[in-house]
Design an enzyme around this catalytic site. Structure first.
Site, PDB file in Angstrom:
ATOM      1  N   SER A  59       0.699  -1.251  -0.016  1.00  0.00           N
ATOM      2  CA  SER A  59      -0.080  -0.170  -0.216  1.00  0.00           C
ATOM      3  C   SER A  59       0.702   1.471   0.031  1.00  0.00           C
ATOM      4  O   SER A  59       0.052   2.234  -0.102  1.00  0.00           O
ATOM      5  CB  SER A  59      -0.986   0.127   1.105  1.00  0.00           C
ATOM      6  OG  SER A  59      -2.124  -0.716   0.866  1.00  0.00           O
ATOM      7  N   LYS A  62       0.481   3.553  -3.123  1.00  0.00           N
ATOM      8  CA  LYS A  62      -0.637   4.278  -3.429  1.00  0.00           C
ATOM      9  C   LYS A  62      -0.567   5.666  -3.311  1.00  0.00           C
ATOM     10  O   LYS A  62      -1.234   6.240  -4.090  1.00  0.00           O
ATOM     11  CB  LYS A  62      -1.795   3.960  -2.245  1.00  0.00           C
ATOM     12  CG  LYS A  62      -2.585   2.439  -2.503  1.00  0.00           C
ATOM     13  CD  LYS A  62      -3.260   2.091  -1.360  1.00  0.00           C
ATOM     14  CE  LYS A  62      -4.044   0.738  -1.424  1.00  0.00           C
ATOM     15  NZ  LYS A  62      -4.465   0.144  -0.525  1.00  0.00           N
ATOM     16  N   TYR A 185      -2.923  -2.228 -10.683  1.00  0.00           N
ATOM     17  CA  TYR A 185      -2.906  -1.858  -9.158  1.00  0.00           C
ATOM     18  C   TYR A 185      -2.169  -2.939  -8.296  1.00  0.00           C
ATOM     19  O   TYR A 185      -1.321  -2.587  -7.587  1.00  0.00           O
ATOM     20  CB  TYR A 185      -4.340  -2.064  -8.462  1.00  0.00           C
ATOM     21  CG  TYR A 185      -4.494  -2.207  -6.900  1.00  0.00           C
ATOM     22  CD1 TYR A 185      -4.168  -1.100  -6.230  1.00  0.00           C
ATOM     23  CD2 TYR A 185      -4.981  -3.272  -6.288  1.00  0.00           C
ATOM     24  CE1 TYR A 185      -4.056  -1.049  -5.029  1.00  0.00           C
ATOM     25  CE2 TYR A 185      -4.722  -3.432  -5.005  1.00  0.00           C
ATOM     26  CZ  TYR A 185      -4.391  -2.464  -4.278  1.00  0.00           C
ATOM     27  OH  TYR A 185      -4.424  -2.328  -2.829  1.00  0.00           O
ATOM     28  N   TYR A 234      -3.867   2.798   7.939  1.00  0.00           N
ATOM     29  CA  TYR A 234      -5.243   2.104   8.013  1.00  0.00           C
ATOM     30  C   TYR A 234      -6.151   2.545   9.123  1.00  0.00           C
ATOM     31  O   TYR A 234      -6.095   3.691   9.201  1.00  0.00           O
ATOM     32  CB  TYR A 234      -4.966   0.630   8.432  1.00  0.00           C
ATOM     33  CG  TYR A 234      -3.866  -0.082   7.273  1.00  0.00           C
ATOM     34  CD1 TYR A 234      -4.426  -0.127   5.969  1.00  0.00           C
ATOM     35  CD2 TYR A 234      -2.693  -0.428   7.618  1.00  0.00           C
ATOM     36  CE1 TYR A 234      -3.519  -0.738   4.935  1.00  0.00           C
ATOM     37  CE2 TYR A 234      -1.805  -1.106   6.761  1.00  0.00           C
ATOM     38  CZ  TYR A 234      -2.323  -1.119   5.350  1.00  0.00           C
ATOM     39  OH  TYR A 234      -1.412  -1.774   4.700  1.00  0.00           O
ATOM     40  N   VAL A 252       0.820  -3.702   3.845  1.00  0.00           N
ATOM     41  CA  VAL A 252       0.931  -5.117   4.467  1.00  0.00           C
ATOM     42  C   VAL A 252       1.927  -5.997   4.445  1.00  0.00           C
ATOM     43  O   VAL A 252       2.145  -7.233   5.180  1.00  0.00           O
ATOM     44  CB  VAL A 252      -0.364  -5.974   4.061  1.00  0.00           C
ATOM     45  CG1 VAL A 252      -1.631  -5.561   4.388  1.00  0.00           C
ATOM     46  CG2 VAL A 252      -0.146  -6.208   2.454  1.00  0.00           C
TER      47      VAL A 252
HETATM   48  N1  GLU Z   1      -1.957  -5.421  -2.313  1.00  0.00           N
HETATM   49  C1  GLU Z   1      -2.717  -5.267  -1.213  1.00  0.00           C
HETATM   50  C2  GLU Z   1      -3.999  -5.549  -1.172  1.00  0.00           C
HETATM   51  O1  GLU Z   1      -4.664  -4.922  -2.121  1.00  0.00           O
HETATM   52  C3  GLU Z   1      -2.124  -4.254  -0.470  1.00  0.00           C
HETATM   53  C4  GLU Z   1      -2.651  -4.115   0.840  1.00  0.00           C
HETATM   54  C5  GLU Z   1      -2.131  -3.092   1.705  1.00  0.00           C
HETATM   55  O2  GLU Z   1      -0.798  -3.012   1.743  1.00  0.00           O
HETATM   56  O3  GLU Z   1      -2.864  -2.514   2.431  1.00  0.00           O
HETATM   57  O4  GLU Z   1      -4.549  -6.197  -0.514  1.00  0.00           O
END
Ligand code: GLU
Length: 306
Positions: A59, A62, A185, A234, A252
């Site tokens: 994430s 992002k 993504y 989060y 994550v």
């Molecule tokens: N590729 C992970 C997902 O989409 C990223 C989630 C994350 O790191 O928050 O579940």
């Protein structure tokens, strides 16, 4: 330095309280006891733990994708597709896709990030991924690669993200088709880095991208930092802002970037970028050792930025 070593040691002892992410099978093999920190200022750097280990951005990417898409389309256009409001829900939640006119709440949760992936510049999937890797390469001054093992592992277990993508498409919040948005993504989440790279990314934000080849308007950088502060950790983002007080983004994989606009950590002074990697994560998705380290660091070196 002794103080810093002590904070590191105490945080590293916390890894037993977390677990490596298992919902992406390829992440489950990571060493749950690993913990590394890299910090950089304009003049110097500090590294603690095994800093050469490679892992995927997850994430953390992002923020970068958001900047690339927003640089391309402009803030107003992007706001038609994604809001900048925190949710307090888990990163892959779908409950709110039926509120706020079905618009994803922010680009730091999966729904918003998948919409952003569909809005990246370029005609093909390859071009879209390239637009982000290129920007990242300009920040890092080196080439980056996608960890295909992690990518395929996640692609084949992406039921939630696929479901989110279909809802987004049905509601008019995808600019490409479902498969393309999803694959772009997931490939971006699978970009491979080490903690020193994370520190460089954080330093980019700490200096508002000054003197970097990766050009981004200050308005967009400011929104990216605001998003990190309000939604970057989060559904722990509120507490992190309250008790640590730094814009930060976690993934994550156990990766975290944290931004110190102005501070002093041992011999590091001025803007400081911090990168952390501790794959044992808590229930929310944040690195347990990473949170502990940043909490103590902010307290003892008075880094709280608000
Ligand atoms: N590729 C992970 C997902 O989409 C990223 C989630 C994350 O790191 O928050 O579940």
């Amino acid at each position: 330095m002794e103080n810093l070593q002590q904070i590191y040691k105490q945080a590293a002892q916390m890894t037993y309280k977390g677990q490596v992410a298992t919902y992406i099978p390829a992440l489950a093999v990571n060493d749950p006891n690993a913990f590394a920190v890299s910090m950089m200022s304009a003049e110097d750097s500090i590294e603690l733990g095994e800093c050469a280990t490679m892992f995927t951005l997850q994430s953390v990417v992002k923020v970068i994708s958001f900047m690339v898409a927003t640089n391309h389309h402009g803030i107003e256009e992007i706001m038609h597709y994604v809001d900048v409001e925190p949710t307090g829900d888990s990163f892959n939640s779908i409950v709110r896709l039926e509120s706020n006119n079905n618009k994803p709440f922010n680009p730091m949760i999966n729904a918003g990030a998948i919409t952003i992936a569909s809005l990246l510049p370029g005609r093909t999937m390859y071009d879209k991924v390239k637009s982000v890797t290129l920007f990242l390469e300009q920040i890092l001054g080196k080439q980056v690669h996608i960890n295909n093992e992690v990518y395929f592992s996640e692609y084949h277990s992406a039921d939630y993200n696929r479901a989110i993508s279909y809802i987004l498409q049905a509601n008019g919040f995808l600019k490409s088709d479902v498969e393309e948005a999803l694959q772009v993504y997931l490939q971006l989440c699978s970009i491979s880095v080490n903690v020193s790279d994370l520190a460089k990314i954080a330093f980019y934000f700490a200096t508002n991208g000054k003197n970097s080849e990766a050009h981004c308007s200050i308005e967009v950088i400011n929104i990216a930092k605001a998003l990190m502060l309000t939604c970057g950790m989060y559904n722990f983002s509120g507490k992190f802002a309250a008790f640590v007080g730094l814009p930060a983004k976690s993934g994550v994989s156990g990766a975290i970037i944290a931004i110190v606009k102005q501070g002093e950590i041992e011999h590091l002074q001025g803007p400081i970028g911090i990168g952390l990697y501790g794959p044992a994560i808590d229930k929310v998705g944040n690195s347990v050792a990473g949170i502990e380290f940043l909490t103590q660091l902010s307290k003892q070196y008075e880094l709280f930025c608000l």
